[in-house]
Design a protein around this motif. Structure first.
Motif, PDB file in Angstrom:
ATOM      1  N   ALA A   1      -0.709 -17.151   0.396  1.00  0.00           N
ATOM      2  CA  ALA A   1      -1.706 -17.459   1.420  1.00  0.00           C
ATOM      3  C   ALA A   1      -2.493 -16.197   1.740  1.00  0.00           C
ATOM      4  O   ALA A   1      -1.992 -15.081   1.584  1.00  0.00           O
ATOM      5  N   GLU A   2      -3.715 -16.370   2.193  1.00  0.00           N
ATOM      6  CA  GLU A   2      -4.542 -15.209   2.548  1.00  0.00           C
ATOM      7  C   GLU A   2      -3.841 -14.324   3.576  1.00  0.00           C
ATOM      8  O   GLU A   2      -3.898 -13.100   3.505  1.00  0.00           O
ATOM      9  N   GLY A   3      -3.144 -14.935   4.515  1.00  0.00           N
ATOM     10  CA  GLY A   3      -2.436 -14.173   5.542  1.00  0.00           C
ATOM     11  C   GLY A   3      -1.292 -13.343   5.006  1.00  0.00           C
ATOM     12  O   GLY A   3      -0.780 -12.468   5.705  1.00  0.00           O
TER      13      GLY A   3
ATOM     14  N   PRO B   1       0.810  -1.228   0.000  1.00  0.00           N
ATOM     15  CA  PRO B   1       0.000   0.000   0.000  1.00  0.00           C
ATOM     16  C   PRO B   1       0.842   1.277   0.000  1.00  0.00           C
ATOM     17  O   PRO B   1       0.364   2.331  -0.409  1.00  0.00           O
ATOM     18  N   SER B   2       2.102   1.182   0.427  1.00  0.00           N
ATOM     19  CA  SER B   2       2.957   2.368   0.489  1.00  0.00           C
ATOM     20  C   SER B   2       3.634   2.695  -0.837  1.00  0.00           C
ATOM     21  O   SER B   2       4.321   3.718  -0.949  1.00  0.00           O
ATOM     22  N   ARG B   3       3.455   1.898  -1.859  1.00  0.00           N
ATOM     23  CA  ARG B   3       4.052   2.184  -3.155  1.00  0.00           C
ATOM     24  C   ARG B   3       3.270   3.287  -3.861  1.00  0.00           C
ATOM     25  O   ARG B   3       2.058   3.445  -3.670  1.00  0.00           O
TER      26      ARG B   3
ATOM     27  N   ALA C   1      -1.657  -7.851   9.313  1.00  0.00           N
ATOM     28  CA  ALA C   1      -0.403  -7.111   9.478  1.00  0.00           C
ATOM     29  C   ALA C   1       0.580  -7.342   8.338  1.00  0.00           C
ATOM     30  O   ALA C   1       1.674  -6.771   8.344  1.00  0.00           O
ATOM     31  N   ALA C   2       0.221  -8.147   7.355  1.00  0.00           N
ATOM     32  CA  ALA C   2       1.127  -8.421   6.227  1.00  0.00           C
ATOM     33  C   ALA C   2       1.432  -7.126   5.474  1.00  0.00           C
ATOM     34  O   ALA C   2       0.576  -6.241   5.370  1.00  0.00           O
ATOM     35  N   PRO C   3       2.636  -7.009   4.908  1.00  0.00           N
ATOM     36  CA  PRO C   3       3.006  -5.770   4.215  1.00  0.00           C
ATOM     37  C   PRO C   3       2.386  -5.619   2.825  1.00  0.00           C
ATOM     38  O   PRO C   3       2.435  -4.534   2.253  1.00  0.00           O
ATOM     39  N   HIS C   4       1.823  -6.676   2.282  1.00  0.00           N
ATOM     40  CA  HIS C   4       1.252  -6.638   0.937  1.00  0.00           C
ATOM     41  C   HIS C   4      -0.271  -6.684   0.977  1.00  0.00           C
ATOM     42  O   HIS C   4      -0.861  -7.179   1.922  1.00  0.00           O
TER      43      HIS C   4
END
Length: 145
Positions: free
Chosen positions: A112-114, A47-49, A119-122
């Motif tokens: 994976a969904e996680g 999201p930060s891109r 908290a995943a970065p993607h």
């Protein structure tokens, strides 16, 4: 023309995503993608891109998929415009299945969904095309829909 678009999309792994920020400043970036029904383009990004931030500010996007290995004058390409967004939580499973089918077809590990929630970065993103064109042998864009 739909068959030509399918052929181009299946043969290429990256699309060029064109976005603009709230002030209209353009940005283009390549993203690895998967596609469903010539209409829904799915990719993973942070999201930060810049392109992700642009999508948060302005959902309108354009994209191009082209084969850079073809000789000059023989280019084939798919162009589209539509709306992009982070995939909503209630659609993650469905969109992830599309993305992972593309991963598996390319010999890549599935996500994976996680890896795209919490908290995943993607995050998983999608663009739903409202118009799609194919570049023909005369280098004209021919509308598919």
């Amino acid at each position: 023309m739909a068959a030509a678009a399918r052929r181009i999309l299946e043969a290429n792994a990256y699309l060029t995503l064109a976005t603009a920020d709230a002030a209209g400043r353009p940005w283009a970036t390549p993203v690895w993608f998967a596609v469903r029904d010539l209409r829904e383009f799915v990719w993973v990004s942070r999201p930060s891109r810049r392109h992700s931030e642009n999508i948060a500010a302005r959902a309108e996007v354009a994209l191009a998929v082209y084969d850079t290995t073809t000789p000059v004058g023989d280019a084939t390409a798919v162009y589209a415009e539509g709306l992009a967004e982070p995939v909503p939580e209630d659609a993650i499973d469905d969109a992830l299945a599309v993305y992972n089918a593309g991963c598996e077809a390319s010999g890549l590990r599935p996500w994976a969904e996680g890896s795209v929630t919490g908290a995943a970065p993607h995050r998983l993103y999608r663009a739903v095309a409202s118009h799609l064109w194919v570049l023909d042998e005369r280098e004209d864009r021919v509308e598919v829909y």
